[in-house]
Design an enzyme around this catalytic site. Structure first.
Site, PDB file in Angstrom:
ATOM      1  N   GLU A 158      -0.483   0.235   3.749  1.00 58.67           N
ATOM      2  CA  GLU A 158       0.185   1.423   3.723  1.00 58.67           C
ATOM      3  C   GLU A 158       0.042   1.792   2.073  1.00 58.67           C
ATOM      4  O   GLU A 158      -0.498   1.188   1.066  1.00 58.67           O
ATOM      5  CB  GLU A 158       1.437   1.108   3.826  1.00 58.67           C
ATOM      6  N   HIS A 172       2.894   0.280  13.214  1.00 67.17           N
ATOM      7  CA  HIS A 172       3.576  -0.973  13.382  1.00 67.17           C
ATOM      8  C   HIS A 172       5.293  -0.937  13.710  1.00 67.17           C
ATOM      9  O   HIS A 172       5.862   0.120  13.585  1.00 67.17           O
ATOM     10  CB  HIS A 172       3.485  -1.956  12.006  1.00 67.17           C
TER      11      HIS A 172
END
Length: 197
Positions: A83, A9
């Site tokens: 994550e 990202h």
């Protein structure tokens, strides 16, 4: 022969601040949006094809997925691609943790594979989650994009190219960077690392 195209990202303000964060859910900042647009251009200019696109459902990844999706395919969102959950470390810098949680920080550094940050998860658990997603939910004969996070990408690279978490710390993938793994009869080959990042 299929490809797994892993994209980290774009940048957020928490990346810039240098704090631990996994479950915290910031949006992309201006730099992060530019990185996503650049990654889209790289994918398109290099004619990197894809049949499916998957993303972590956290904002920073899902926003990046929307930016890079030059074929405008339907995006598949999954919490399994989030994550690492840093538990009690979430939102603190390393310097702050040395003061607030010195014993926990010391233990985390010595036992980084298995420490779960008290209310989070361990890197080993993250790897199991990421590998299970790839092996159980993807058709590896097709070309699949996954827009996700540093920890997910590095656990997958370590799984495919070393033993367990042996090489977890040995890969550098910048925000917006692209990693390409090609599967030749289920044998993984690293075709690109940190492209455009």
């Amino acid at each position: 022969m299929g490809k797994l195209i892993l994209i980290r990202h774009g940048e957020t303000d928490l990346n810039k601040a240098g704090v631990y964060f996994g479950k915290l859910d910031p949006e992309l900042n201006c730099v992060g949006k530019s990185q996503g647009e650049k990654t889209r251009d790289v994918l398109e200019n290099l004619k990197i094809n894809y049949d499916n696109i998957y993303t972590s459902d956290l904002k920073r990844a899902s926003e990046t997925a929307q930016l890079v999706n030059y074929k405008n395919l339907e995006i598949n969102y999954s919490s399994k691609l989030q994550e690492l959950h840093f538990g009690i470390f979430e939102g603190y810098s390393y310097e702050q943790l040395k003061k607030i949680y010195p014993k926990e920080l010391e233990f985390a550094e010595k036992n980084w594979e298995n420490y779960n940050y008290k209310t989070g998860e361990s890197v080993k658990e993250l790897q199991e989650r990421a590998v299970n997603f790839v092996e159980q939910e993807l058709d590896l004969k097709k070309d699949n994009i996954i827009v996700t996070h540093w920890g997910v990408i590095n656990t997958l690279l370590s799984y495919f190219f070393s033993k367990n978490l042996e090489s977890y710390w040995k890969y550098s993938v910048n925000n917006g960077g692209i990693v390409i793994i090609e599967f030749l009869e289920d044998f993984p080959i690293l075709k690109g690392l940190n492209i455009g990042g």
